[in-house]
Design an enzyme around this catalytic site. Structure first.
Site, PDB file in Angstrom:
ATOM      1  N   GLU A 315      32.247  49.408  40.289  1.00 31.71           N
ATOM      2  CA  GLU A 315      33.125  48.677  41.295  1.00 31.71           C
ATOM      3  C   GLU A 315      33.454  49.753  42.507  1.00 31.71           C
ATOM      4  O   GLU A 315      34.600  50.359  42.209  1.00 31.71           O
ATOM      5  CB  GLU A 315      34.564  48.565  40.146  1.00 31.71           C
ATOM      6  CG  GLU A 315      34.857  46.770  39.413  1.00 31.71           C
ATOM      7  CD  GLU A 315      35.852  46.531  38.309  1.00 31.71           C
ATOM      8  OE1 GLU A 315      36.442  46.062  38.786  1.00 31.71           O
ATOM      9  OE2 GLU A 315      36.727  47.815  38.330  1.00 31.71           O
ATOM     10  N   ASP A 389      35.543  41.229  30.517  1.00 34.00           N
ATOM     11  CA  ASP A 389      36.545  42.066  30.957  1.00 34.00           C
ATOM     12  C   ASP A 389      38.097  42.113  30.475  1.00 34.00           C
ATOM     13  O   ASP A 389      39.028  41.900  30.866  1.00 34.00           O
ATOM     14  CB  ASP A 389      36.371  41.683  32.448  1.00 34.00           C
ATOM     15  CG  ASP A 389      37.622  43.360  33.548  1.00 34.00           C
ATOM     16  OD1 ASP A 389      37.744  43.936  32.225  1.00 34.00           O
ATOM     17  OD2 ASP A 389      38.212  43.254  34.467  1.00 34.00           O
ATOM     18  N   GLU A 417      46.699  43.302  31.235  1.00 36.12           N
ATOM     19  CA  GLU A 417      46.250  42.611  31.959  1.00 36.12           C
ATOM     20  C   GLU A 417      45.622  41.215  32.130  1.00 36.12           C
ATOM     21  O   GLU A 417      46.171  40.668  32.944  1.00 36.12           O
ATOM     22  CB  GLU A 417      44.909  44.326  32.762  1.00 36.12           C
ATOM     23  CG  GLU A 417      43.867  42.923  33.831  1.00 36.12           C
ATOM     24  CD  GLU A 417      43.427  43.609  34.321  1.00 36.12           C
ATOM     25  OE1 GLU A 417      42.666  45.218  33.073  1.00 36.12           O
ATOM     26  OE2 GLU A 417      42.460  43.413  35.296  1.00 36.12           O
TER      27      GLU A 417
END
Ligand code: GCV
Length: 726
Positions: A315, A389, A417
């Site tokens: 990322e 993830d 998240e």
């Protein structure tokens, strides 16, 4: 109680007001976490405890012993409703003796050698025994930190109103590294943080020490967490400069008595950014020298520094591949610098290559398995629980068991998240239990994930919110993480039970229903967000709210990449006819996942593309099963609301915390319906199958959901249009 809370409470409903009027509990704001020490409610237990503990006998003033003693004095003061004197020697029945053989002559003389051997360097012994003819309870350990852990464990027994008679406990952590990873930035923001700003007041450190730091350390120590990574894995090299290191050292000083080591994230390009070098190539001698000197500088100010956590070539983060070197070259560079001081490198396996892979979830294993054996001994590869993830449900990561010559750590996300962030109730212990117990078969049956790891890291969910976690219910996940890190054989139900007793009440009218809520909550989220093995269907960027239609940009970050919905069916074919990701698992896990006959139904669409009308093992078609899951998710949240509301009848929870949770559950129900309706309508645009006549009709057409734009509030990305629903 704050006046505003009182007013809100009183005016929240006449019925409620009448019901709770006579015996309202004192309001609490959640700051105390599970370290509340109210007077023991059960009269018989209180009498038992008052007789069992009449004095604290502690010989040492070392900082960790002082922390243990302070906690006991505070805790006992509240729980027993009286002061417990501290003495240097056993002088009466009811002595609580705390110490190690090295710091207490009393402990040294006790016949505890075998038990202490079992306890190891961090464990402890709790035992009821006679000392010099007097009744005593002993909290003994080999090191001071073990005494501290034992003190918290003893307090936990009292907080949960457990009997002390015949007390005989030997407890040792099963994993050596039990860390919280903060994704905290130096500007005070927290990546994927939903509970306020970063706790670390960089501008005020090192001179000003917020008392909260100590309370944070107490909370961590109470569940055995022994390390914290202070900074975001999306790292800022400035943390490694002298100006910041003195601030880090100040935090380390607060944490040290609580057995907590400090770690930092290392930005791979730091030699260029703060060192003035022209390269960060791991094989360059100047770079190697720079890191060696930097590490020495760190240890000069933080002598017990734990080491580095690194996100490299992922990322957009820099890494060794920028220089055509391997992850092993990068990790070993830092490991060599740290080795002389005993520090470790936690090198993350969460990598993204610059090319979009044919199957994103295969990338980490493809990249790291060939490097097995190439890492220094003080490198641990930090692997997320699943290969994607932190989704509501993923299979275990295939790297577990696949790198026998490399120490591994597991990384889980405490901050939710992808599971409703601060708002939704989702108790994560069942998810972690599921992965820790998953059998990799790497070394034959029984090769559970828990046996493949030497440490565990949880991405922290704490911030400056008064209740630390954005909701008292989220505190349960911080607690459960620590408890499972200490002992992964603990059951979620047992962890929920003790957390509820410590956080709310020992009253079975609270413990039973709230335990049931906690245990049902994660599956509810799976059901209304991503049932049957679906994954990554959240809105882009914020990851809050449904977005199964998300497309555009990098393909392997879109929803359609993962759901593969088409007119034929739904799901990602990861068998030999598709990406063949199943090959990364050892047999027989591989064949179990690969076959439609044996794949767990809750992972069906992770591994298979299934026709809309195909019959599953349950006898239902995929379409029917999907609809049931979405509805079950909503129904469970409705049930959680009713269950929680019922606590008001007898005013079993204090009004401030009661109303906060109640409000969040209301939002959760509205958002569960949002998830269900948006998802079902989107799948229907492919399946063209009808909703059964008795199915709850979606509130809006698909386009309404697709066009819904939630305000870009990165901290609380809630959608008023949804949350305002009844
Ligand atoms: C710290 C996910 C999150 C990112 C996070 C990343 C990681 O992609 O959305 O915010 O970055 O995981 O674990 O590195």
């Amino acid at each position: 109680m704050r006046p505003s809370a009182l007013v809100a409470f009183l005016f929240s409903g006449f019925v409620l007001f009448v019901a709770v009027g006579p015996r309202t509990l004192g309001a609490e704001d959640g700051y105390e976490l599970w370290l509340r020490y109210p007077l023991v409610g059960d009269a018989a237990r209180l009498a038992e405890y008052r007789e069992a503990i009449t004095q604290v006998v502690a010989a040492s003033d070392a900082p960790t012993m002082q922390a243990a003693r302070d906690e006991l004095v505070t805790g006992l003061g509240g729980l027993l409703g009286r002061d417990t004197p501290v003495a240097g020697a056993v002088s009466q029945d009811g002595a609580l003796v705390v110490g190690t053989p090295a710091n207490s002559r009393v402990v040294a003389a006790l016949p505890l050698a075998d038990a202490l051997r079992q306890a190891g360097p961090e464990g402890f012994v709790l035992r009821a025994m006679a000392i010099g003819g007097r009744r005593a309870i002993v909290v003994a350990a080999n090191r001071d930190v073990g005494v501290l852990y034992g003190a918290f464990d003893l307090l936990r027994l009292l907080q949960t109103e457990s009997p002390l008679a015949g007390l005989d406990v030997v407890s040792a952590p099963r994993l050596r590294l039990r860390l919280l990873d903060h994704w905290d930035n130096l500007d005070g923001t927290v990546e994927r943080g939903y509970a306020g700003a970063s706790l670390w007041e960089w501008a005020r450190l090192p001179d000003s020490i917020n008392p909260r730091y100590r309370d944070y350390a107490r909370a961590n120590a109470s569940v055995g967490i022994n390390g914290v990574v202070l900074t975001n894995v999306n790292a800022n090299a400035l943390i490694l400069t002298a100006a910041y290191l003195v601030k880090v050292a100040a935090l380390a000083r607060v944490f040290r008595p609580y057995g907590i080591k400090v770690y930092l994230t290392a930005r791979f390009s730091a030699p260029i950014e703060i060192g003035g070098l022209s390269t960060a190539d791991p094989l360059d001698s100047g770079v190697r020298g720079w890191w060696a000197a930097k590490v020495q500088e760190i240890y000069r100010v933080i002598p017990d520094f734990g080491g580095f956590l690194v996100k490299a070539n992922s990322e957009g983060q820099p890494g060794p591949q920028d220089y055509h070197r391997t992850h092993a070259d990068g990790a070993n560079l830092l490991a060599d610098a740290l080795a002389p001081r005993g520090g470790v490198v936690m090198w993350r396996a969460f990598v993204y290559s610059s090319d979009v892979p044919s199957d994103r979830v295969m990338q980490a294993s493809d990249e790291f398995v060939p490097l097995d054996g190439a890492f220094r001994r003080n490198v641990l590869i930090q692997v997320k629980n699943g290969p994607l993830d932190f989704q509501p449900r993923e299979p275990f990561h295939p790297l577990f068991g696949a790198m026998p010559r490399t120490p591994l750590m597991m990384e889980v996300q405490i901050t939710k998240e992808y599971l409703g962030q601060d708002t939704h109730l989702a108790f994560l212990a069942p998810m972690w239990e599921e992965v820790l117990r998953a059998d990799t078969y790497a070394r034959g049956p029984g090769s559970t994930v828990a046996k493949q790891i030497q440490g565990i890291a949880g991405v922290a969910n704490v911030g400056t919110d008064r209740d630390w976690c954005g909701s008292v219910m989220n505190q349960a996940n911080w607690y459960a993480f620590g408890r499972l890190a200490w002992d992964h054989t603990l059951l979620s139900a047992a962890i929920a039970d003790e957390w509820i007793r410590m956080t709310f009440s020992n009253d079975p009218r609270v413990v039973r229903p709230v335990t049931a809520m906690l245990l049902a909550s994660r599956e509810a989220v799976v059901n209304y967000m991503t049932p049957q093995g679906l994954a990554h269907q959240m809105a882009r960027g914020s990851h809050y709210g449904p977005g199964p239609w998300v497309t555009g940009g990098r393909a392997d970050q879109t929803s359609i990449y993962f759901n593969r919905a088409d007119s034929a069916g739904l799901g990602f074919d990861r068998t030999a006819t598709g990406s063949n990701a199943v090959r990364q698992y050892a047999l027989p896990a591989r064949s179990r996942f690969a076959s439609r006959d044996s794949v767990p139904e809750n992972l069906l669409l992770w591994f298979h593309h299934v026709g809309w009308r195909e019959r599953l093992r349950s006898g239902r078609t995929l379409w029917e099963a999907l609809l049931r899951h979405y509805q079950a998710g909503v129904d469970t949240v409705r049930w959680m609301r009713r269950t929680w509301d019922a606590l008001a009848i007898d005013a079993l929870v204090d009004p401030e915390r009661f109303h906060r949770v109640q409000a969040l559950l209301r939002i959760q129900e509205a958002e569960a319906r949002w998830w269900r309706d948006a998802s079902v309508l989107y799948w229907q645009s492919f399946s063209h199958l009808p909703l059964p006549p008795d199915y709850e009709a979606p509130a809006h057409p698909l386009d309404w959901y697709r066009q819904l734009h939630c305000p870009p509030d990165p901290r609380k990305p809630r959608c008023p249009a949804i949350a305002g629903a009844p």
